[in-house]
Write an enzyme that holds these catalytic residues in place. Structure first.
Site, mmCIF file in Angstrom:
data_model
loop_
_atom_site.group_PDB
_atom_site.id
_atom_site.type_symbol
_atom_site.label_atom_id
_atom_site.label_comp_id
_atom_site.label_asym_id
_atom_site.label_seq_id
_atom_site.Cartn_x
_atom_site.Cartn_y
_atom_site.Cartn_z
ATOM 1 N N ASP A 143 5.477 9.731 5.377
ATOM 2 C CA ASP A 143 5.181 9.137 4.070
ATOM 3 C C ASP A 143 3.684 9.120 3.793
ATOM 4 O O ASP A 143 2.867 9.382 4.684
ATOM 5 C CB ASP A 143 5.774 7.723 3.971
ATOM 6 C CG ASP A 143 5.494 6.869 5.215
ATOM 7 O OD1 ASP A 143 4.614 7.234 6.005
ATOM 8 O OD2 ASP A 143 6.171 5.846 5.376
ATOM 9 N N GLU A 191 12.922 1.705 1.242
ATOM 10 C CA GLU A 191 13.067 0.256 1.137
ATOM 11 C C GLU A 191 14.545 -0.129 1.058
ATOM 12 O O GLU A 191 15.398 0.726 0.775
ATOM 13 C CB GLU A 191 12.325 -0.231 -0.116
ATOM 14 C CG GLU A 191 10.813 0.067 -0.109
ATOM 15 C CD GLU A 191 10.016 -0.840 0.835
ATOM 16 O OE1 GLU A 191 10.586 -1.402 1.789
ATOM 17 O OE2 GLU A 191 8.793 -0.977 0.604
ATOM 18 N N ASN A 219 11.267 -5.587 6.757
ATOM 19 C CA ASN A 219 12.485 -5.654 5.945
ATOM 20 C C ASN A 219 13.479 -4.550 6.323
ATOM 21 O O ASN A 219 14.424 -4.285 5.604
ATOM 22 C CB ASN A 219 12.143 -5.583 4.443
ATOM 23 C CG ASN A 219 11.475 -4.270 4.052
ATOM 24 O OD1 ASN A 219 11.290 -3.381 4.885
ATOM 25 N ND2 ASN A 219 11.115 -4.138 2.789
ATOM 26 N N HIS A 265 12.774 -1.324 6.660
ATOM 27 C CA HIS A 265 12.542 0.014 6.109
ATOM 28 C C HIS A 265 12.151 1.013 7.197
ATOM 29 O O HIS A 265 11.632 0.648 8.243
ATOM 30 C CB HIS A 265 11.542 0.011 4.942
ATOM 31 C CG HIS A 265 10.096 -0.181 5.289
ATOM 32 N ND1 HIS A 265 9.232 -0.891 4.480
ATOM 33 C CD2 HIS A 265 9.342 0.249 6.332
ATOM 34 C CE1 HIS A 265 8.027 -0.874 5.008
ATOM 35 N NE2 HIS A 265 8.067 -0.190 6.132
HETATM 36 C C1 GLP Z 1 4.738 1.001 7.036
HETATM 37 C C2 GLP Z 1 5.111 2.487 7.126
HETATM 38 C C3 GLP Z 1 6.230 2.703 8.097
HETATM 39 C C4 GLP Z 1 5.927 1.880 9.332
HETATM 40 C C5 GLP Z 1 6.087 0.418 9.012
HETATM 41 C C6 GLP Z 1 5.665 -0.527 10.125
HETATM 42 O O1 GLP Z 1 4.793 0.481 5.748
HETATM 43 N N1 GLP Z 1 5.438 3.137 5.904
HETATM 44 O O2 GLP Z 1 6.369 4.085 8.385
HETATM 45 O O3 GLP Z 1 6.820 2.209 10.357
HETATM 46 O O4 GLP Z 1 5.498 0.080 7.789
HETATM 47 O O5 GLP Z 1 4.287 -0.607 10.273
HETATM 48 P P1 GLP Z 1 3.588 -1.307 11.515
HETATM 49 O O6 GLP Z 1 3.821 -0.411 12.687
HETATM 50 O O7 GLP Z 1 2.143 -1.398 11.149
HETATM 51 O O8 GLP Z 1 4.239 -2.621 11.691
#
Ligand code: GLP
Length: 249
Positions: A73, A149, A142, A144
Site C-alpha cells: 500500500d 479496512e 481494527n 485491517h
Molecule cells: C498500517 C499499514 C499496514 C500495517 C498496519 C500496522 O496502517 N497500512 O500495512 O500492517 O497499519 O502498522 P504497525 O506495524 O505500525 O502497527
C-alpha cells in the site's frame, strides 16, 4: 486449517525468524525460487525484520539480485520523497541498505493525480510479474491488512480507499500534526493478498491482541479483514506474547 501460529517471548527472535522466513527466497545458495517476487509491508512491526534482512545481506547469506518486490500500500497525496510515504520507509529500512534497484521495487503511485487509475496500473504490474511467492503482512488495530479496512469485500483487488478514522489516529504518531495524516491510500485488495503462495503475518504488542484473536478465531468476515487469511492454505503467524495474549493456550 492453514494457519500456523508461533509465539515469541523475545521480540528480537521474532524479527530474526521473520527475516529467515523471507530469506529462504533470497538465499545466495539455493533460493526457494530462482526469481522471487516478494510482497512487503510497512509499519513499525516489520522494522526489526528489515534490520535482520539487511544483516543477512551484509553477511552474504542472502541476495536481492534476482528479486522483485511489491508493497501492499501507499498513502495518496504523498510523493515518494515525503518522509512518511511508504516509498521512503522502504528505501530507509531495506532498499538503500541492500542497494536494491528501484526499478524492481514496486509501490502504488500515491502521488498520481488519479488514484483509481494508479490502482489499475498497479494491478496490471501485479498481473505481469506476479503471482507473489511470499507475502509479509502486519495487522491494524481494527484488523485491517494492507489498507483494507473493515467492511472491504474479500474479492476486492488493488483499489483506492478512504482510511478509517481509527487507522488515521493509529498512524498519526508518525506525523508532526494529526491533520497531516492522509485521508486516502491505495492498497492491494484482499483478493491479491490471498493469491500469494504463502503469507507471514506479524503481530507485536497488546494493541494487536484483540484484532489478532478475532482474525484467527472468528468465522471469516469482511468486518475483520485479516480473518480472510483463514481461507488461505499457507499462513504463518509470528506473534509476541502480548499480541498472542487472547489466542488461548
Ligand atoms: C498500517 C499499514 C499496514 C500495517 C498496519 C500496522 O496502517 N497500512 O500495512 O500492517 O497499519 O502498522 P504497525 O506495524 O505500525 O502497527
Amino acid at each position: 486449517m492453514g494457519v500456523h501460529v508461533r509465539r515469541f517471548s523475545d521480540p528480537r527472535e521474532l524479527d530474526l525468524a521473520a527475516a529467515e522466513w523471507v530469506g529462504r527466497y533470497l538465499r545466495s545458495a539455493e533460493p526457494l525460487v530462482p526469481e522471487p517476487v516478494l510482497g512487503l509491508a510497512t509499519g513499525s512491526t516489520p522494522e526489526g525484520m528489515y534490520q535482520a534482512l539487511v544483516a543477512l545481506h551484509r553477511a552474504g547469506e542472502i541476495t536481492f539480485a534476482r528479486a522483485r518486490t511489491f508493497n501492499l500500500d501507499e498513502y495518496v497525496g504523498l510523493t515518494p520523497d515525503h518522509p512518511q510515504s511508504y516509498a521512503a520507509y522502504m528505501r530507509l529500512h531495506l532498499f538503500d541498505p541492500v542497494g536494491f534497484p528501484l526499478e524492481r521495487a514496486h509501490l502504488p503511485d500515491g502521488a498520481a493525480p488519479d488514484p483509481d487509475e494508479a490502482a489499475r496500473r498497479y494491478e496490471a504490474l501485479l498481473a505481469r510479474f506476479g503471482p507473489i511467492h511470499a507475502q509479509v503482512l502486519g495487522i491494524g488495530t481494527n484488523g485491517h491488512i494492507g489498507f483494507n479496512e473493515p467492511g472491504t469485500p474479500f474479492e476486492r483487488r488493488t483499489h483506492a480507499v478512504d482510511l478509517a478514522e481509527e487507522t488515521r489516529r493509529a498512524n498519526s504518531r508518525f506525523f508532526d500534526d494529526p491533520a497531516d495524516v492522509p485521508t486516502k491510500a491505495i492498497t492491494m485488495g484482499i483478493a491479491n493478498i490471498l493469491e500469494a503462495g504463502e503469507i507471514l503475518l506479524l503481530a507485536k504488542g497488546a494493541a494487536k491482541a484483540q484484532a489478532l484473536a478475532r482474525a484467527l478465531q472468528e468465522k471469516p468476515s469482511p468486518e475483520v479483514p485479516a480473518s480472510a487469511l483463514q481461507l488461505h492454505p499457507r499462513v504463518t503467524v509470528y506473534a509476541d506474547e502480548e499480541a498472542a495474549r487472547l489466542l488461548g493456550p
